[in-house]
Design a protein around this motif. Structure first.
Motif, PDB file in Angstrom:
ATOM      1  N   PRO A 139       0.554  -1.043  -0.492  1.00  0.00           N
ATOM      2  CA  PRO A 139       0.050   0.282   0.093  1.00  0.00           C
ATOM      3  C   PRO A 139       0.885   1.499  -0.029  1.00  0.00           C
ATOM      4  O   PRO A 139       0.161   2.188  -0.762  1.00  0.00           O
ATOM      5  CB  PRO A 139      -1.248  -0.002   0.694  1.00  0.00           C
ATOM      6  CG  PRO A 139      -1.106  -1.622   2.047  1.00  0.00           C
ATOM      7  CD  PRO A 139      -0.003  -2.434   1.228  1.00  0.00           C
ATOM      8  N   ALA A 140       1.589   1.415   0.660  1.00  0.00           N
ATOM      9  CA  ALA A 140       2.700   2.448   0.718  1.00  0.00           C
ATOM     10  C   ALA A 140       3.399   2.564  -0.177  1.00  0.00           C
ATOM     11  O   ALA A 140       3.800   3.903  -1.177  1.00  0.00           O
ATOM     12  CB  ALA A 140       3.756   2.239   1.694  1.00  0.00           C
ATOM     13  N   PHE A 141       3.330   1.705  -1.130  1.00  0.00           N
ATOM     14  CA  PHE A 141       4.742   1.982  -2.864  1.00  0.00           C
ATOM     15  C   PHE A 141       3.049   2.304  -3.391  1.00  0.00           C
ATOM     16  O   PHE A 141       3.638   3.403  -4.416  1.00  0.00           O
ATOM     17  CB  PHE A 141       5.252   0.562  -2.856  1.00  0.00           C
ATOM     18  CG  PHE A 141       5.793   0.614  -3.930  1.00  0.00           C
ATOM     19  CD1 PHE A 141       6.951   1.442  -4.656  1.00  0.00           C
ATOM     20  CD2 PHE A 141       5.343  -0.717  -5.645  1.00  0.00           C
ATOM     21  CE1 PHE A 141       7.546   1.536  -5.789  1.00  0.00           C
ATOM     22  CE2 PHE A 141       5.852  -0.396  -6.529  1.00  0.00           C
ATOM     23  CZ  PHE A 141       7.027   0.877  -7.134  1.00  0.00           C
ATOM     24  N   SER A 142       1.871   1.253  -3.551  1.00  0.00           N
ATOM     25  CA  SER A 142       1.051   2.480  -4.911  1.00  0.00           C
ATOM     26  C   SER A 142       0.451   3.644  -4.468  1.00  0.00           C
ATOM     27  O   SER A 142       0.359   4.721  -5.004  1.00  0.00           O
ATOM     28  CB  SER A 142      -0.207   0.632  -4.048  1.00  0.00           C
ATOM     29  OG  SER A 142      -0.091  -0.047  -4.255  1.00  0.00           O
ATOM     30  N   ALA A 143       1.262   3.798  -3.272  1.00  0.00           N
ATOM     31  CA  ALA A 143       0.601   5.421  -2.679  1.00  0.00           C
ATOM     32  C   ALA A 143       1.120   6.405  -2.823  1.00  0.00           C
ATOM     33  O   ALA A 143       1.405   7.122  -3.710  1.00  0.00           O
ATOM     34  CB  ALA A 143       0.192   5.982  -1.046  1.00  0.00           C
ATOM     35  N   THR A 144       3.014   5.559  -3.082  1.00  0.00           N
ATOM     36  CA  THR A 144       4.070   6.912  -3.644  1.00  0.00           C
ATOM     37  C   THR A 144       3.657   6.631  -5.313  1.00  0.00           C
ATOM     38  O   THR A 144       4.220   7.913  -5.723  1.00  0.00           O
ATOM     39  CB  THR A 144       5.652   5.888  -3.663  1.00  0.00           C
ATOM     40  OG1 THR A 144       4.916   6.115  -1.762  1.00  0.00           O
ATOM     41  CG2 THR A 144       6.157   6.632  -3.451  1.00  0.00           C
ATOM     42  N   MET A 145       3.497   5.627  -5.334  1.00  0.00           N
ATOM     43  CA  MET A 145       3.115   6.272  -7.006  1.00  0.00           C
ATOM     44  C   MET A 145       1.992   6.497  -7.498  1.00  0.00           C
ATOM     45  O   MET A 145       2.370   7.167  -8.356  1.00  0.00           O
ATOM     46  CB  MET A 145       3.630   4.304  -7.438  1.00  0.00           C
ATOM     47  CG  MET A 145       4.495   3.346  -7.666  1.00  0.00           C
ATOM     48  SD  MET A 145       6.131   3.461  -8.219  1.00  0.00           S
ATOM     49  CE  MET A 145       6.781   4.922  -6.568  1.00  0.00           C
TER      50      MET A 145
END
Lengths: 198, 62
Positions: A71-77
């Motif tokens: 989730p954190a990676f997707s939010a950053t992307m």
């Protein structure tokens, strides 16, 4: 309409351009490259950045794609306007962990700019891995720029203990790369937000 | 050409901009109902919110 400040050519909202360090291997020379690239982007008045280490992502190997989103990676992307991939060349190809991570998103990338920085132990600075990544970028909906970063002989280019850059020519070369990426990021952000398919 | 109705952003309520369509093969594997026979995958459209930058993917409407 969130357009650009025509007097300065700067976007009203700063660009967000995360740098992805694309290998989890121990002893990776790419880490010095990624730190250098992130520092160069952070120094730009129109852009902010964040260094993402694929080693730190929580992505199980037992499945793939959007089923394993971090989730954190997707939010950053999702927040990103453009990406920089710092990618070592392993047997002419890209690290599997990088592909595994990139494949976990799709809508987060659509119509965003991407620049690739190749890293190699030998000559040519990862030109082969960059070529191999281009069709992957296209399939993910990312838009590639025509400047690349190339770091040949990576072990000799940075101090292995401090990570300090030993080849000052890379500063100006990377500036050209970031200039192109920033331009493309501005244009694509404007397009995503204002130019509709009819 | 008639303009499409703007999608409302689920994040902030603003009007979103429709800027891309793409065939999503993975989605069609996970959800066979979403398969578009002519394209061989799920035909998806992408909308971005100028206000909060959220991007939404949804099945293409035509």
């Amino acid at each position: 309409m969130d357009a650009m400040d025509s007097s300065a050519g700067l976007p009203e909202k700063p660009l967000f351009i995360p740098v992805i360090l694309g290998t989890p291997r121990k002893g990776r020379s790419s880490e010095h490259v990624a730190n250098f690239v992130a520092a160069q982007v952070a120094a730009r008045p129109e852009a902010g950045t964040e260094l993402i280490d694929v080693r730190a992502l929580s992505l199980p190997a037992s499945d793939e794609g959007e089923a394993i989103k971090d989730p954190a990676f997707s939010a950053t992307m999702m927040r990103a306007d453009a990406l920089i991939l710092v990618v070592p060349e392993y047997n002419h190809g890209y690290p599997g962990m990088l592909k595994h991570a990139l494949d976990s998103n799709l809508k987060e990338y659509i119509h965003k700019a991407v620049g690739i920085v190749g890293v190699s132990a030998g000559p040519w600075g990862g030109t082969r891995v960059i070529e191999n990544l281009l069709p992957v970028m296209r399939e993910l909906g990312l838009v590639t720029i025509f400047w690349d970063g190339n770091f040949p002989h990576a072990q000799k280019t940075f101090d292995k203990d401090t990570g300090a850059l030993l080849e000052p020519a890379h500063v100006r070369r990377l500036e050209k790369f970031v200039n192109e990426l920033v331009w493309m990021a501005k244009v694509l952000r404007y397009g995503r937000e204002n130019v509709a398919i009819e | 050409m008639a303009q499409r109705e703007k999608l409302k952003c689920p994040g902030c309520g603003g009007e979103m901009n429709f800027h891309a369509e793409k065939v999503d093969y993975s989605k069609a594997l996970a959800d066979p109902q979403s398969m578009d026979a002519e394209f061989g995958g799920a035909l998806e459209e992408f909308h971005t919110c100028p206000r909060c930058k959220l991007t939404v993917e949804r099945p293409a409407t035509d």
